[in-house]
Scaffold this motif. Structure first.
Motif, PDB file in Angstrom:
ATOM      1  N   THR A  67       0.844  -1.190   0.000  1.00 25.12           N
ATOM      2  CA  THR A  67       0.000   0.000   0.000  1.00 25.12           C
ATOM      3  C   THR A  67       0.881   1.242   0.000  1.00 25.12           C
ATOM      4  O   THR A  67       1.844   1.328   0.755  1.00 25.12           O
ATOM      5  N   PHE A  68       0.534   2.177  -0.876  1.00 21.76           N
ATOM      6  CA  PHE A  68       1.277   3.425  -1.034  1.00 21.76           C
ATOM      7  C   PHE A  68       0.366   4.595  -0.705  1.00 21.76           C
ATOM      8  O   PHE A  68      -0.820   4.587  -1.035  1.00 21.76           O
ATOM      9  N   ASP A  69       0.934   5.619  -0.074  1.00 22.65           N
ATOM     10  CA  ASP A  69       0.175   6.830   0.227  1.00 22.65           C
ATOM     11  C   ASP A  69      -0.153   7.602  -1.042  1.00 22.65           C
ATOM     12  O   ASP A  69      -1.213   8.191  -1.166  1.00 22.65           O
ATOM     13  N   ASP A  70       0.782   7.582  -1.977  1.00 20.99           N
ATOM     14  CA  ASP A  70       0.653   8.359  -3.205  1.00 20.99           C
ATOM     15  C   ASP A  70       0.396   7.438  -4.392  1.00 20.99           C
ATOM     16  O   ASP A  70       1.053   6.411  -4.551  1.00 20.99           O
ATOM     17  N   ARG A  71      -0.559   7.795  -5.208  1.00 21.95           N
ATOM     18  CA  ARG A  71      -0.915   7.029  -6.400  1.00 21.95           C
ATOM     19  C   ARG A  71       0.266   6.910  -7.356  1.00 21.95           C
ATOM     20  O   ARG A  71       0.513   5.854  -7.938  1.00 21.95           O
ATOM     21  N   ALA A  72       1.043   7.984  -7.510  1.00 20.21           N
ATOM     22  CA  ALA A  72       2.190   7.990  -8.421  1.00 20.21           C
ATOM     23  C   ALA A  72       3.257   6.997  -7.974  1.00 20.21           C
ATOM     24  O   ALA A  72       3.895   6.355  -8.809  1.00 20.21           O
ATOM     25  N   GLU A  73       3.443   6.849  -6.669  1.00 19.74           N
ATOM     26  CA  GLU A  73       4.421   5.883  -6.152  1.00 19.74           C
ATOM     27  C   GLU A  73       4.014   4.455  -6.516  1.00 19.74           C
ATOM     28  O   GLU A  73       4.860   3.632  -6.869  1.00 19.74           O
ATOM     29  N   ALA A  74       2.734   4.155  -6.408  1.00 19.41           N
ATOM     30  CA  ALA A  74       2.239   2.814  -6.743  1.00 19.41           C
ATOM     31  C   ALA A  74       2.442   2.521  -8.225  1.00 19.41           C
ATOM     32  O   ALA A  74       2.869   1.424  -8.599  1.00 19.41           O
TER      33      ALA A  74
END
Length: 100
Positions: A67-74
């Protein structure tokens, strides 16, 4: 709108979510029949999950959820994993070229 106005603002266009990806690596010489699946999914709390599933073709395999806080990181992690798997010989196989 004025062209100078558009150029002066830093407009970032959000990256589209990648489609679920299903890769396979089959090598009869080594009795190897593997799969690797990647997908993204939003969580209830506004985060983004990267779901990985891998194993031998014909089994349910193993699953890992990051799970990532930021969509771009995922999305960046998704692209990086896809690149790594393709370098290792995994490829998308359609129904016409799939080995039974």
């Amino acid at each position: 709108m004025d062209a100078a106005f558009l150029g002066s603002e830093n407009l970032s266009v959000p990256k589209p979510e990648p489609e679920p990806l299903h890769l396979r690596r089959i090598d009869a010489a080594y009795n190897m029949r593997r799969f690797y699946a990647l997908s993204t999914q939003p969580t209830l709390f506004g985060e983004m999950s990267l779901i990985r599933n891998w194993g031998r073709i014909g089994t349910s395999g193993k699953t890992m959820v990051q799970t990532f806080d930021d969509r771009a990181e995922a999305i960046e992690a998704f692209v990086g994993l896809e690149r790594a798997k393709r370098r290792r010989g995994y490829a998308v196989m359609d129904e016409k070229t799939a080995l039974v």
